[in-house]
Scaffold this motif. Structure first.
Motif, short mmCIF file in Angstrom:
data_model
loop_
_atom_site.label_atom_id
_atom_site.label_comp_id
_atom_site.label_asym_id
_atom_site.label_seq_id
_atom_site.Cartn_x
_atom_site.Cartn_y
_atom_site.Cartn_z
N VAL A 88 38.59 47.94 43.72
CA VAL A 88 38.93 46.69 43.04
C VAL A 88 40.09 46.93 42.10
O VAL A 88 39.96 47.61 41.08
N ARG A 89 41.24 46.37 42.43
CA ARG A 89 42.42 46.51 41.60
C ARG A 89 43.25 45.24 41.68
O ARG A 89 43.38 44.63 42.73
N CYS A 90 43.84 44.86 40.55
CA CYS A 90 44.80 43.75 40.54
C CYS A 90 46.15 44.28 41.01
O CYS A 90 46.50 45.42 40.76
N GLY A 91 46.87 43.44 41.68
CA GLY A 91 48.19 43.84 42.14
C GLY A 91 48.84 42.72 42.92
O GLY A 91 48.36 41.58 42.92
N ILE A 92 49.91 43.04 43.59
CA ILE A 92 50.62 42.04 44.38
C ILE A 92 49.72 41.57 45.51
O ILE A 92 49.23 42.37 46.32
N GLY A 93 49.45 40.27 45.55
CA GLY A 93 48.63 39.71 46.61
C GLY A 93 47.14 39.86 46.41
O GLY A 93 46.36 39.58 47.31
N SER A 94 46.71 40.32 45.23
CA SER A 94 45.28 40.50 44.98
C SER A 94 44.96 40.06 43.56
O SER A 94 45.65 40.41 42.61
N ARG A 95 43.88 39.27 43.42
CA ARG A 95 43.44 38.79 42.12
C ARG A 95 41.95 39.07 41.97
O ARG A 95 41.20 39.05 42.93
N VAL A 96 41.51 39.29 40.72
CA VAL A 96 40.12 39.64 40.46
C VAL A 96 39.56 38.71 39.39
O VAL A 96 40.25 38.42 38.40
N TYR A 97 38.31 38.26 39.57
CA TYR A 97 37.67 37.34 38.64
C TYR A 97 36.26 37.83 38.35
O TYR A 97 35.62 38.52 39.16
N LEU A 98 35.76 37.45 37.16
CA LEU A 98 34.44 37.87 36.70
C LEU A 98 33.50 36.67 36.72
O LEU A 98 33.80 35.62 36.17
N LEU A 99 32.33 36.84 37.37
CA LEU A 99 31.33 35.78 37.43
C LEU A 99 29.94 36.41 37.33
O LEU A 99 29.78 37.61 37.17
N GLU A 100 28.94 35.54 37.44
CA GLU A 100 27.54 35.98 37.48
C GLU A 100 26.97 35.66 38.84
O GLU A 100 27.36 34.67 39.48
#
Length: 240
Positions: free
Chosen positions: A125-137
């Motif tokens: 799991v890494r943020c970068g070009i073409g990738s986004r990360v979100y936090l949920l439950e």
């Protein structure tokens, strides 16, 4: 939603201005224990003096509904939080969680022990070009949603103490390819994932693997829906 409100006492005597920005809150979180009539409001931010950048001192103010007073936690942190992930705060295990901007860890504010610590994310799991990360439950567990151009991967923190993550779902985004750049996950359950775009709310049904549109803005609103979309819990907590 209950049409109730409560005015909290001032967290500081001197109001925050550009001349006195000390401890300006950039993170805001609400912690509710649904088993007892108690809640905490958390305001957190970095210390800085006028005309200077932050020196890395992280100030966390915690309001306790039982004592009706604010207490202060001070720590040394070097994290930053984007406008998106600082609004996605998850309360589980007596702690509030924020995803850091680098997507390398989660900041944890333990309200039971009054300590700040970090939880590492999976190496994949890494943020970068073409990738986004979100936090949920997800069903009482901390969850990470990683969205790339073609896939949505969902991770869950199965063992909180050992920091062991497990990927529980990998969803193809081929059916909504044109919406992927502006899509934003807002809530999820074991059966559904809810996502917002600029003017739509979509739901993905995990069992049937079907996408549906739940809501669409008909007017010419310029603000994206995810500015006003929040995860909903079935139990509404009264502030009285």
């Amino acid at each position: 939603m209950t049409r109730e409100y409560k005015l909290l006492p001032k967290s500081r005597e001197r109001p925050i201005t550009r001349f006195y920005p000390d401890g300006e809150a950039t993170l805001v979180g609400l912690a509710c224990n649904l088993l007892t009539p108690k809640y905490n409001v958390v305001l957190a931010g970095y210390h800085r003096t006028f005309g200077h950048r932050s020196n890395g001192t992280f100030i966390c103010l915690v309001y306790d509904s039982e004592s009706k007073i604010w207490r202060k936690l001070v720590s040394s942190q070097d994290d930053h939080f984007s406008h998106m992930n600082r609004n996605q705060v998850v309360f589980i295990n007596g702690s509030l969680h924020w995803l850091t901007e680098t997507c390398s860890s989660v900041l944890v504010v333990d309200l039971d022990c009054d300590i700040l610590r970090k939880i590492s994310l999976p190496d994949e799991v890494r943020c970068g070009i073409g990738s986004r990360v979100y936090l949920l439950e997800l069903d009482g567990c901390l969850s990470i949603i990683q969205i790339s151009e073609a896939w949505m991967n969902i991770w869950v923190l199965k063992d909180y103490e050992r920091e062991e993550w497990c990927m529980v779902d990998s969803v193809s985004l081929r059916c909504i390819r044109g919406m992927v750049p502006g899509i934003f996950p807002i809530s999820q359950t074991s059966q559904y994932v809810f996502l917002a775009t600029h003017k739509q709310v979509l739901v993905y049904q995990r069992n049937s693997k079907v996408w549906k549109e739940m809501y669409s803005v008909k007017n010419s609103s310029t603000l994206p829906l995810w500015f006003s979309a929040h995860a909903f819990r079935s139990t509404i907590f009264s502030c009285h």
